[in-house]
Design a protein around this motif. Structure first.
Motif, PDB file in Angstrom:
ATOM      1  N   LEU A   1      30.500  22.337 -32.617  1.00 21.41           N
ATOM      2  CA  LEU A   1      30.556  22.985 -33.930  1.00 21.41           C
ATOM      3  C   LEU A   1      30.356  24.497 -33.797  1.00 21.41           C
ATOM      4  CD1 LEU A   1      28.588  20.361 -36.033  1.00 21.41           C
ATOM      5  CD2 LEU A   1      30.984  21.011 -36.367  1.00 21.41           C
ATOM      6  N   LYS A   2      29.490  24.910 -32.881  1.00 18.41           N
ATOM      7  CA  LYS A   2      29.295  26.341 -32.651  1.00 18.41           C
ATOM      8  C   LYS A   2      30.551  26.991 -32.074  1.00 18.41           C
ATOM      9  CE  LYS A   2      24.280  26.334 -32.211  1.00 18.41           C
ATOM     10  NZ  LYS A   2      23.149  26.579 -31.321  1.00 18.41           N
ATOM     11  N   LEU A   3      31.246  26.283 -31.174  1.00 21.47           N
ATOM     12  CA  LEU A   3      32.516  26.802 -30.644  1.00 21.47           C
ATOM     13  C   LEU A   3      33.534  26.980 -31.761  1.00 21.47           C
ATOM     14  CD1 LEU A   3      33.289  24.961 -27.276  1.00 21.47           C
ATOM     15  CD2 LEU A   3      32.958  27.388 -27.629  1.00 21.47           C
ATOM     16  N   VAL A   4      33.622  25.999 -32.642  1.00 22.46           N
ATOM     17  CA  VAL A   4      34.538  26.086 -33.778  1.00 22.46           C
ATOM     18  C   VAL A   4      34.181  27.298 -34.641  1.00 22.46           C
ATOM     19  CG1 VAL A   4      35.235  24.965 -35.929  1.00 22.46           C
ATOM     20  CG2 VAL A   4      35.120  23.633 -33.832  1.00 22.46           C
ATOM     21  N   ALA A   5      32.894  27.460 -34.938  1.00 18.01           N
ATOM     22  CA  ALA A   5      32.461  28.573 -35.782  1.00 18.01           C
ATOM     23  C   ALA A   5      32.778  29.927 -35.142  1.00 18.01           C
ATOM     24  CB  ALA A   5      30.972  28.461 -36.076  1.00 18.01           C
ATOM     25  N   ARG A   6      32.507  30.051 -33.868  1.00 20.41           N
ATOM     26  CA  ARG A   6      32.738  31.334 -33.187  1.00 20.41           C
ATOM     27  C   ARG A   6      34.217  31.644 -33.019  1.00 20.41           C
ATOM     28  NH1 ARG A   6      28.149  29.753 -29.741  1.00 20.41           N
ATOM     29  NH2 ARG A   6      26.415  31.069 -30.364  1.00 20.41           N
TER      30      ARG A   6
ATOM     31  N   LEU B   1      26.589  34.112 -34.709  1.00 13.76           N
ATOM     32  CA  LEU B   1      26.266  32.787 -35.232  1.00 13.76           C
ATOM     33  C   LEU B   1      24.790  32.441 -35.071  1.00 13.76           C
ATOM     34  CD1 LEU B   1      27.467  30.085 -36.298  1.00 13.76           C
ATOM     35  CD2 LEU B   1      27.633  29.401 -33.922  1.00 13.76           C
ATOM     36  N   GLU B   2      24.210  31.943 -36.139  1.00 14.36           N
ATOM     37  CA  GLU B   2      22.855  31.392 -36.115  1.00 14.36           C
ATOM     38  C   GLU B   2      22.913  29.866 -36.113  1.00 14.36           C
ATOM     39  OE1 GLU B   2      19.636  32.835 -36.168  1.00 14.36           O
ATOM     40  OE2 GLU B   2      20.718  34.650 -35.604  1.00 14.36           O
ATOM     41  N   GLU B   3      23.769  29.305 -36.985  1.00 14.57           N
ATOM     42  CA  GLU B   3      23.851  27.850 -37.106  1.00 14.57           C
ATOM     43  C   GLU B   3      25.214  27.456 -37.652  1.00 14.57           C
ATOM     44  OE1 GLU B   3      21.339  24.161 -39.076  1.00 14.57           O
ATOM     45  OE2 GLU B   3      21.220  26.119 -40.021  1.00 14.57           O
ATOM     46  N   ALA B   4      25.704  26.306 -37.186  1.00 14.82           N
ATOM     47  CA  ALA B   4      26.925  25.700 -37.717  1.00 14.82           C
ATOM     48  C   ALA B   4      26.643  24.219 -37.927  1.00 14.82           C
ATOM     49  CB  ALA B   4      28.088  25.888 -36.756  1.00 14.82           C
TER      50      ALA B   4
ATOM     51  N   GLU C   1      40.781  22.559 -29.596  1.00 12.56           N
ATOM     52  CA  GLU C   1      41.429  23.855 -29.840  1.00 12.56           C
ATOM     53  C   GLU C   1      40.419  24.994 -29.781  1.00 12.56           C
ATOM     54  OE1 GLU C   1      44.683  24.569 -32.239  1.00 12.56           O
ATOM     55  OE2 GLU C   1      45.166  22.457 -32.538  1.00 12.56           O
ATOM     56  N   ALA C   2      39.221  24.779 -30.307  1.00  8.96           N
ATOM     57  CA  ALA C   2      38.184  25.811 -30.235  1.00  8.96           C
ATOM     58  C   ALA C   2      37.808  26.084 -28.780  1.00  8.96           C
ATOM     59  CB  ALA C   2      36.955  25.383 -31.032  1.00  8.96           C
ATOM     60  N   TRP C   3      37.705  25.034 -27.977  1.00  8.25           N
ATOM     61  CA  TRP C   3      37.384  25.215 -26.562  1.00  8.25           C
ATOM     62  C   TRP C   3      38.494  25.987 -25.850  1.00  8.25           C
ATOM     63  CZ3 TRP C   3      39.688  23.641 -22.007  1.00  8.25           C
ATOM     64  CH2 TRP C   3      38.926  23.849 -20.848  1.00  8.25           C
ATOM     65  N   GLU C   4      39.754  25.649 -26.143  1.00  4.93           N
ATOM     66  CA  GLU C   4      40.875  26.357 -25.519  1.00  4.93           C
ATOM     67  C   GLU C   4      40.856  27.839 -25.859  1.00  4.93           C
ATOM     68  OE1 GLU C   4      44.438  24.258 -26.618  1.00  4.93           O
ATOM     69  OE2 GLU C   4      43.884  22.487 -25.449  1.00  4.93           O
ATOM     70  N   VAL C   5      40.559  28.173 -27.123  1.00  2.00           N
ATOM     71  CA  VAL C   5      40.461  29.574 -27.517  1.00  2.00           C
ATOM     72  C   VAL C   5      39.318  30.243 -26.765  1.00  2.00           C
ATOM     73  CG1 VAL C   5      39.944  31.141 -29.435  1.00  2.00           C
ATOM     74  CG2 VAL C   5      41.494  29.218 -29.790  1.00  2.00           C
TER      75      VAL C   5
END
Length: 116
Positions: free
Chosen positions: A13-18, A26-29, A82-86
């Motif tokens: 979730l943090k990867l998605v947020a960033r 980011l503090e929290e997702a 997809e977030a990890w790939e980015v």
């Protein structure tokens, strides 16, 4: 499903947020809801100047409507992928869009109080 996402997939979730939602400080997702059309994520960031925390709510749409919990899990994992790939800088040698560039995302609410 939401509680499991928040417990077991906090880093995803943090990867998605960033990387998909543009939250570098980011503090929290946290996932707040999942339905047949998408995932709702609440993101708390440090404001650009100062120590103020800002919370925004995003809707990340699935590419297709899901018909089961298993389908929803699959779509959520695609978003995490997809977030990890980015985050890793992957660029595919094809005419396709860059990873994460065509994920349907809408900001549905933002912190208007600006409380610290």
């Amino acid at each position: 499903m939401v509680s499991k996402l928040n417990e077991r997939h906090r880093d995803d979730l943090k990867l998605v947020a960033r990387h998909l939602l543009g939250a570098p400080a980011l503090e929290e997702a946290r996932a707040t809801a999942v339905d047949r059309l998408g995932l709702d994520v609440r993101v708390t960031n440090r404001a650009a100047r100062g120590r103020k925390l800002v919370t925004d709510e995003f809707r990340i749409g699935f590419r297709i409507p899901v018909m089961s919990v298993e389908d929803a899990k699959s779509e959520v994992l695609k978003i995490f992928q997809e977030a990890w790939e980015v985050s890793e800088g992957y660029i595919w040698d094809s005419d396709d869009d860059l990873p994460g560039s065509n994920v349907p995302i809408v900001k549905v609410a933002e912190d208007s109080l600006g409380l610290t």
